[in-house]
Design an enzyme around this catalytic site. Structure first.
Site, mmCIF file in Angstrom:
data_model
loop_
_atom_site.group_PDB
_atom_site.id
_atom_site.type_symbol
_atom_site.label_atom_id
_atom_site.label_comp_id
_atom_site.label_asym_id
_atom_site.label_seq_id
_atom_site.Cartn_x
_atom_site.Cartn_y
_atom_site.Cartn_z
ATOM 1 N N SER A 15 -8.359 -7.306 11.660
ATOM 2 C CA SER A 15 -9.197 -6.231 12.177
ATOM 3 C C SER A 15 -9.162 -4.986 11.295
ATOM 4 C CB SER A 15 -8.746 -5.878 13.595
ATOM 5 O OG SER A 15 -7.344 -5.660 13.581
ATOM 6 N N HIS A 27 -7.805 2.856 1.126
ATOM 7 C CA HIS A 27 -8.290 2.117 2.284
ATOM 8 C C HIS A 27 -9.470 1.202 1.937
ATOM 9 C CE1 HIS A 27 -8.882 1.606 6.643
ATOM 10 N NE2 HIS A 27 -10.186 1.695 6.408
ATOM 11 N N CYS A 48 -6.639 4.884 10.454
ATOM 12 C CA CYS A 48 -6.036 3.621 10.003
ATOM 13 C C CYS A 48 -4.513 3.724 10.064
ATOM 14 C CB CYS A 48 -6.493 3.321 8.581
ATOM 15 S SG CYS A 48 -5.562 2.003 7.804
ATOM 16 N N CYS A 89 -2.904 3.610 6.325
ATOM 17 C CA CYS A 89 -3.147 4.620 5.292
ATOM 18 C C CYS A 89 -1.921 5.540 5.140
ATOM 19 C CB CYS A 89 -4.385 5.449 5.645
ATOM 20 S SG CYS A 89 -5.930 4.708 5.086
ATOM 21 N N HIS A 103 -7.971 -2.200 5.558
ATOM 22 C CA HIS A 103 -7.022 -1.676 4.567
ATOM 23 C C HIS A 103 -6.334 -2.859 3.864
ATOM 24 C CE1 HIS A 103 -4.531 1.857 3.248
ATOM 25 N NE2 HIS A 103 -3.914 0.820 2.699
ATOM 26 N N ASN A 147 -4.397 -12.375 5.303
ATOM 27 C CA ASN A 147 -5.590 -12.693 6.087
ATOM 28 C C ASN A 147 -6.607 -11.652 5.746
ATOM 29 O OD1 ASN A 147 -5.057 -14.911 7.658
ATOM 30 N ND2 ASN A 147 -4.159 -13.726 9.315
ATOM 31 N N HIS A 191 -3.985 -5.336 2.742
ATOM 32 C CA HIS A 191 -2.577 -5.605 3.076
ATOM 33 C C HIS A 191 -2.347 -7.082 3.326
ATOM 34 C CE1 HIS A 191 -4.352 -5.670 7.107
ATOM 35 N NE2 HIS A 191 -3.252 -6.244 7.539
ATOM 36 N N GLN A 239 1.090 -10.007 4.578
ATOM 37 C CA GLN A 239 2.296 -10.108 5.392
ATOM 38 C C GLN A 239 3.306 -11.041 4.738
ATOM 39 O OE1 GLN A 239 1.744 -10.441 9.697
ATOM 40 N NE2 GLN A 239 -0.449 -10.555 9.337
HETATM 41 ZN ZN ZN Z 1 -6.203 2.504 5.624
#
Ligand code: ZN
Ligand code: ZN
Length: 349
Positions: A163, A115, A52, A55, A166, A155, A168, A170
């Site tokens: 895709s 993750h 990832c 990570c 993890h 998203n 997150h 923006q």
């Molecule tokens: Zn990750």
């Protein structure tokens, strides 16, 4: 029309924030479904994934290496859609061909080093760190005189084109005010001039009286399925106090924002016992010196799922060519979400 008729007859509803309409067909909610069934997304159980790029300690595509971060982590997107060093320019031919340069910055915010987590499975304290990061980035990016808008968003899920599982989000900051925000600014300004009060403050009062579209509320924030919701389980998160940006959030409000984000995303996941995909994001006033007394901080959640973890709503045909349409009444969607347990299905085992 009576409120009862709104639940049984086709009608259209008006969105005062965007000044657009949505067609509501509550009588169709039970029509048979023979369309596309989405595969159930595989849920990750890895706390750390060596492959990832988000990570801690891992190398990203651009060659940069993530620090061994313990809470949130923010960096410039390696494939940014906007760049701060874009030269100014304009292309124009008659009234038909028009283009302008656009400078800006795209940031990535890792919500957690873990993750396998999502907002719904993080603690209030952990989400509070995300809220603090959003506030800090809003201050920093919005303080740049070349920036007019700071758009925070997430998203979630492969169905939304994300895709990487993890956790997150923006933040895009750009030199012009994007259309969606510009529409909401204009609508709130004209409402304020006409009524001498704020659109979302008045709307919130109405929803707190009626209660039928409430999903969750705490001392400082309220989540409703808006009267004009387009997506089946769309929600609107409104601060009780009229503040125009993240920068004005006080300690208690930051805590309550973290708490309601957790409660709301848990209910989303519990609805179809899946990690509910969505696009969510905050609308705050354009940055700069001008005050926006009418602007009221809020967040939109736009989840695509319709009737199960594998059946989503499509915005095609009539929606692309005419206007959005929904089947399930917003009041019914709100009741479904409201009545769900506040413990995540994966933690209830
Ligand atoms: Zn990750
Ligand atoms: Zn908005």
């Amino acid at each position: 029309m009576s409120e009862f008729e709104l639940r049984v007859h086709p009608h259209r509803r008006y969105n005062p924030l965007t000044q657009e309409w949505v067609l509501v067909s509550p009588h169709r909610a039970r029509r048979p479904w023979q369309g596309q069934v989405e595969p159930t997304p595989s849920e990750t159980s890895l706390a750390y994934d060596p492959n990832c790029y988000l990570c801690p300690g891992n190398e990203r595509a651009g060659g940069a290496k993530n620090p061994p971060y313990k809470s949130t982590f923010v960096f410039d997107n390696d494939f940014a859609a906007l760049r701060p060093d874009t030269p100014a320019g304009e292309f124009r031919e008659r009234e038909l061909l028009l283009a302008r340069s656009e400078s800006g910055q795209c940031r990535v915010v890792c919500f957690s080093p873990r993750h396998d987590l999502t907002l719904a499975r993080m603690s209030v304290e952990e989400i509070r760190a995300v809220v603090d990061t959003w506030c800090g980035e809003s201050l920093k990016l919005g303080g740049n005189p070349d920036v007019r808008s700071v758009q925070i968003f997430e998203n979630r899920g492969a169905m939304m084109g994300c895709s990487n599982p993890h956790p997150h989000g923006q933040i895009w900051a750009n030199e012009s005010v994007p259309d969606e925000l510009a529409r909401e600014v204009a609508a709130q300004q004209s409402y304020f001039q006409k009524h001498k009060s704020s659109l979302l403050e008045d709307y919130l009062r109405l929803e707190l009286e009626k209660k039928e579209r409430l999903v969750y509320a705490n001392e400082h924030f309220v989540a409703v399925v808006p009267f004009w919701a387009v997506w089946p389980y769309e929600t609107l998160l409104i601060s009780r106090r009229r503040i125009s940006s993240m920068l004005e959030l006080q300690e208690q409000e930051r805590d309550d924002l973290a708490q309601i984000l957790r409660e709301l995303t848990i209910r989303y996941d519990n609805l179809f016992k899946t990690l509910f995909p969505y696009t969510m994001g905050f609308h705050q006033r354009p940055t700069g010196q001008a005050p926006y007394p009418e602007f009221h901080l809020h967040a939109h959640f736009y989840p695509p799922l319709l009737r199960s973890a594998t059946v989503k709503k499509f915005m095609v045909g009539y929606e692309m060519l005419a206007m959005p349409q929904r089947d399930i009444a917003p009041e019914l969607a709100a009741a479904q979400l409201r009545e769900l347990p506040g413990i995540h299905y994966l933690d209830a085992l």
